[in-house]
Write a protein that holds these residues in place. Sequence first.
Motif, PDB file in Angstrom:
ATOM      1  N   VAL A 126     -14.032  40.722 -82.704  1.00 23.24           N
ATOM      2  CA  VAL A 126     -13.731  40.174 -81.379  1.00 23.24           C
ATOM      3  C   VAL A 126     -14.757  39.107 -80.989  1.00 23.24           C
ATOM      4  O   VAL A 126     -14.396  38.046 -80.484  1.00 23.24           O
ATOM      5  CB  VAL A 126     -13.671  41.310 -80.323  1.00 23.24           C
ATOM      6  N   SER A 127     -16.021  39.358 -81.262  1.00 28.75           N
ATOM      7  CA  SER A 127     -17.071  38.383 -80.942  1.00 28.75           C
ATOM      8  C   SER A 127     -16.890  37.107 -81.751  1.00 28.75           C
ATOM      9  O   SER A 127     -17.008  36.003 -81.211  1.00 28.75           O
ATOM     10  CB  SER A 127     -18.448  38.973 -81.219  1.00 28.75           C
TER      11      SER A 127
ATOM     12  N   LEU B 264     -12.865  30.465 -80.935  1.00 30.18           N
ATOM     13  CA  LEU B 264     -11.912  29.888 -79.990  1.00 30.18           C
ATOM     14  C   LEU B 264     -12.589  29.134 -78.848  1.00 30.18           C
ATOM     15  O   LEU B 264     -12.072  28.119 -78.384  1.00 30.18           O
ATOM     16  CB  LEU B 264     -11.003  30.983 -79.418  1.00 30.18           C
ATOM     17  N   LEU B 265     -13.711  29.617 -78.377  1.00 31.54           N
ATOM     18  CA  LEU B 265     -14.329  29.028 -77.190  1.00 31.54           C
ATOM     19  C   LEU B 265     -15.235  27.836 -77.484  1.00 31.54           C
ATOM     20  O   LEU B 265     -15.307  26.911 -76.678  1.00 31.54           O
ATOM     21  CB  LEU B 265     -15.115  30.092 -76.429  1.00 31.54           C
ATOM     22  N   VAL B 266     -15.919  27.831 -78.596  1.00 36.11           N
ATOM     23  CA  VAL B 266     -16.870  26.749 -78.874  1.00 36.11           C
ATOM     24  C   VAL B 266     -16.173  25.390 -78.983  1.00 36.11           C
ATOM     25  O   VAL B 266     -16.630  24.429 -78.358  1.00 36.11           O
ATOM     26  CB  VAL B 266     -17.713  27.076 -80.124  1.00 36.11           C
ATOM     27  N   PRO B 267     -15.076  25.251 -79.711  1.00 31.50           N
ATOM     28  CA  PRO B 267     -14.435  23.927 -79.761  1.00 31.50           C
ATOM     29  C   PRO B 267     -13.946  23.456 -78.389  1.00 31.50           C
ATOM     30  O   PRO B 267     -14.067  22.277 -78.059  1.00 31.50           O
ATOM     31  CB  PRO B 267     -13.256  24.119 -80.718  1.00 31.50           C
ATOM     32  N   LYS B 268     -13.412  24.373 -77.589  1.00 34.14           N
ATOM     33  CA  LYS B 268     -12.951  23.987 -76.254  1.00 34.14           C
ATOM     34  C   LYS B 268     -14.125  23.550 -75.387  1.00 34.14           C
ATOM     35  O   LYS B 268     -14.014  22.592 -74.617  1.00 34.14           O
ATOM     36  CB  LYS B 268     -12.212  25.152 -75.598  1.00 34.14           C
ATOM     37  N   THR B 269     -15.236  24.225 -75.520  1.00 31.56           N
ATOM     38  CA  THR B 269     -16.422  23.859 -74.744  1.00 31.56           C
ATOM     39  C   THR B 269     -16.933  22.490 -75.169  1.00 31.56           C
ATOM     40  O   THR B 269     -17.284  21.665 -74.323  1.00 31.56           O
ATOM     41  CB  THR B 269     -17.525  24.919 -74.938  1.00 31.56           C
TER      42      THR B 269
END
Length: 138
Positions: free
Chosen positions: A48-49, A55-60
Amino acid sequence: MEDMEEMEKKVPGMQKAEDNPDEKLELVRKQTFYQKITMIACIVTAVVSLTAFVLLVPKTLTTMNEAQSTMAQVSSMSSEAQGMFEDLNSISDSLKSFTNGGESGNPLGNLDIEALNDSIQQLQKIVGSIARLFDYGK
């Protein structure tokens, strides 16, 4: 030896397990079962981590790049606006001279038509940029 006796008193069933190999085997099985559950929980947490990280790093990063691009546009527009205000000040001075009759008696002599046209064009560019920034000019 005293420590072992105290431990036998604190842990229920320990003395029975030492006396009976079947109970000792059952305790080992329970311990193995709980270790497997703990291992599975650790693996699920890691998956999960990792998924959240992927998923979150590219969006950030995309959001940060867009913010930098927007800040560059705002900086560019502010420098354009500063030039426009300087031109408007010169036009204002010319208009003051026009209303006072001018120094040479010719009221239009001091009016800088070129600067007026440049200011109007710069104002159009800035308003267009702001409209694009806020998606009004689609």
